[in-house]
Design an enzyme around this catalytic site. Structure first.
Site, PDB file in Angstrom:
ATOM      1  NE  ARG A  58      -2.857   0.273   3.362  1.00  0.00           N
ATOM      2  CZ  ARG A  58      -2.164   0.476   4.491  1.00  0.00           C
ATOM      3  NH1 ARG A  58      -1.519   1.601   4.703  1.00  0.00           N
ATOM      4  NH2 ARG A  58      -2.127  -0.454   5.438  1.00  0.00           N
TER       5      ARG A  58
ATOM      6  CE1 TYR B 168     -18.339  10.979 -14.056  1.00  0.00           C
ATOM      7  CE2 TYR B 168     -17.117  11.141 -12.002  1.00  0.00           C
ATOM      8  CZ  TYR B 168     -17.906  10.411 -12.880  1.00  0.00           C
ATOM      9  OH  TYR B 168     -18.233   9.134 -12.564  1.00  0.00           O
TER      10      TYR B 168
ATOM     11  CG  ASP C 264     -10.864  15.915 -14.102  1.00  0.00           C
ATOM     12  OD1 ASP C 264     -10.236  15.321 -15.001  1.00  0.00           O
ATOM     13  OD2 ASP C 264     -11.800  15.387 -13.466  1.00  0.00           O
TER      14      ASP C 264
ATOM     15  CE  LYS D  25     -14.006   7.654 -17.547  1.00  0.00           C
ATOM     16  NZ  LYS D  25     -13.754   7.894 -16.156  1.00  0.00           N
TER      17      LYS D  25
HETATM   18  C1  LIG Z   1     -13.726  14.195 -16.059  1.00  0.00           C
HETATM   19  C2  LIG Z   1     -13.780  13.046 -15.100  1.00  0.00           C
HETATM   20  N1  LIG Z   1     -13.149  13.148 -13.924  1.00  0.00           N
HETATM   21  C3  LIG Z   1     -13.187  12.148 -13.010  1.00  0.00           C
HETATM   22  C4  LIG Z   1     -13.887  10.993 -13.259  1.00  0.00           C
HETATM   23  C5  LIG Z   1     -13.936   9.900 -12.212  1.00  0.00           C
HETATM   24  O1  LIG Z   1     -13.088   8.868 -12.595  1.00  0.00           O
HETATM   25  P1  LIG Z   1     -13.265   7.331 -12.153  1.00  0.00           P
HETATM   26  O2  LIG Z   1     -14.457   6.799 -12.875  1.00  0.00           O
HETATM   27  O3  LIG Z   1     -11.978   6.715 -12.584  1.00  0.00           O
HETATM   28  O4  LIG Z   1     -13.460   7.313 -10.689  1.00  0.00           O
HETATM   29  C6  LIG Z   1     -14.558  10.840 -14.475  1.00  0.00           C
HETATM   30  C7  LIG Z   1     -15.319   9.605 -14.758  1.00  0.00           C
HETATM   31  O5  LIG Z   1     -16.032   9.518 -15.719  1.00  0.00           O
HETATM   32  C8  LIG Z   1     -14.503  11.897 -15.424  1.00  0.00           C
HETATM   33  O6  LIG Z   1     -15.127  11.811 -16.595  1.00  0.00           O
END
Ligand SMILES: Cc1ncc(COP(=O)(O)O)c(C=O)c1O
Length: 418
Positions: free
Chosen positions: A65, A117, A189, A214
């Protein structure tokens, strides 16, 4: 290979990389095995590492971890691609967001762009608030940020650029300039563009975060997140929380995501080419109300794209509103043959979804629509298939979705049949 041993694999990582993106993607954090010479790292599943005497592990690692070889290599690669000194990997993009928010003391305040998101919005409004961290959302952060800053309370500004799902852009440097005057950190982000198209730290951000799920992994088979930054103080704080909270990825996922990352430049370039081709096709269709794509000259923030994105690329993500409302949007997503109706994005395969009913359904309608997320909005993630096939697919699906919807509503060719 000796050429790549320095500086790519030698910590501390340099903020300005010597090598170009593709070279870094393939080689950063990818040393040959010193014993066997294996070119590809082994998957190290051991949860614990032997010590020669108390507190003296044989190598760098003690317990999986806290750190482990596959995560360390992956983190080195992400740091190199984001022009950062440090990167930390987490169990998901959401765990990355949560860990950063956990680093704030109770009583802290955050200013965020409105159309984040859906899961980020959920965390901000339903989880962070329970820990005494308040978030104010702004639809036009460049204009509003100064007025929204609360002296001594605002600690973080949260940007998604492009935003999800409306693809609006934020001038990161303009916001960072104001934030830094007040001693506030800026988080970006960067999930929608990937480090290939945008490097937020180069534009003044303090932390860049990714849902590695992604583009970075890119094959829709790993759930992971990452944060990259330059400050050693942040590194101490966030790596403490990474270990203390323990929302960390498995060694196998780190290995897979690292393998995906090695082709990021090829995939992101192709997805962006496809994004532009599909955006042009949609833009020219009489069935489409509006297309949100930062690669189009008509995009309201095109100038920001030209400044912030590699070669002004628009990326593989776009969204559009079509005629016929929610039903037509849903029908469109069922009528595509190459694009799969599914949540998520950034994989080699193309996907479509209806944010108002799917990824963003948890946001109250009024707030959703204020951010441009109407029921007839479709979000598209272009993969790396052939552009001509993708264009043909969206055009045939539009015909089916909009014409059928007009027939059902009794209006064909503008003439009501009732
Ligand atoms: C722009 C964005 N940030 C964060 C996340 C969250 O990521 P995760 O699904 O890996 O937890 C997503 C998920 O779709 C996203 O599209």
């Amino acid at each position: 290979m000796a050429d790549f041993e320095h500086p790519i694999n030698t910590p501390p990582r340099a903020p300005s990389p010597v090598h170009r993106f593709g070279t870094l993607a393939v080689h950063a954090g990818a040393p040959h095995d010193p014993v066997t010479g294996a070119v590809i790292e082994s998957i190290s599943l051991s949860t614990t590492f032997a010590q020669t005497s108390v507190g003296k592990p044989v190598g760098k690692h003690e317990y999986i971890r806290s750190s482990n070889p596959n995560r360390e290599n992956f983190e080195a690669a992400v740091a190199a691609l984001e022009h950062a000194r440090f990167a930390l990997a987490f169990a998901s993009g959401s765990a990355t967001t949560a860990t950063i928010l956990q680093s704030l003391a109770a009583g802290s305040h955050v200013v965020s762009v409105s159309d984040v998101y859906g899961g980020t919005h959920r965390y901000f409004t339903k989880v962070a608030s329970a820990h005494g961290v308040q978030v104010t959302f702004s639809p036009s952060i460049e204009v509003d940020v100064e007025g929204l800053i609360r002296p001594n309370e605002t600690k973080l500004i949260w940007i998604e650029s492009p935003s999800n799902p409306t693809l609006s852009l934020v001038d990161i440097r303009a916001v960072a300039r104001i934030a830094h005057q007040h001693g506030i950190m800026v988080v970006v982000d960067n999930t929608f563009l990937s480090p290939y198209i945008q490097n937020p730290l180069d534009h003044g951000a303090d932390i860049v975060v990714h849902s590695v799920t992604k583009y970075i992994n890119g094959h829709s088979d790993v759930l992971m997140g990452a944060a990259a930054f330059n400050s050693p103080t942040l590194h101490t704080r966030l790596s403490f929380l990474q270990n203390a909270i323990g929302a960390v990825p498995s060694a196998f996922d780190c290995w897979l995501a690292h393998r995906g990352l090695k082709t990021l430049h090829l995939r992101a370039r192709e997805a962006s080419r496809n994004g532009l081709a599909v955006a042009h096709a949609l833009d020219a269709s009489p069935h489409v109300i509006a297309v949100n794509y930062p690669g189009l000259a008509s995009h309201p923030h095109r100038a920001i794209a030209q400044k912030q994105h590699r070669d002004g690329m628009g990326g593989g993500m776009l969204s559009f509103r079509l005629k016929g409302g929610k039903e037509a949007a849903e029908r469109f997503c069922q009528a595509t043959r190459i694009f799969t109706l599914a949540e998520s994005l950034g994989g080699v395969e193309s996907l479509v979804e209806v944010p108002g009913s799917m990824t963003h359904a948890g946001i109250p309608r009024e707030q959703r629509e204020a951010a441009g997320v109407f029921d007839d909005l479709v979000r598209v993630s272009c993969g790396v298939e052939d552009a001509e096939d993708l264009k043909a697919d969206v055009l045939q699906a539009l015909e089916k979705a909009v014409v059928v919807s007009k027939i059902q509503n009794g209006v064909v060719n503008g003439v009501s049949s009732t």
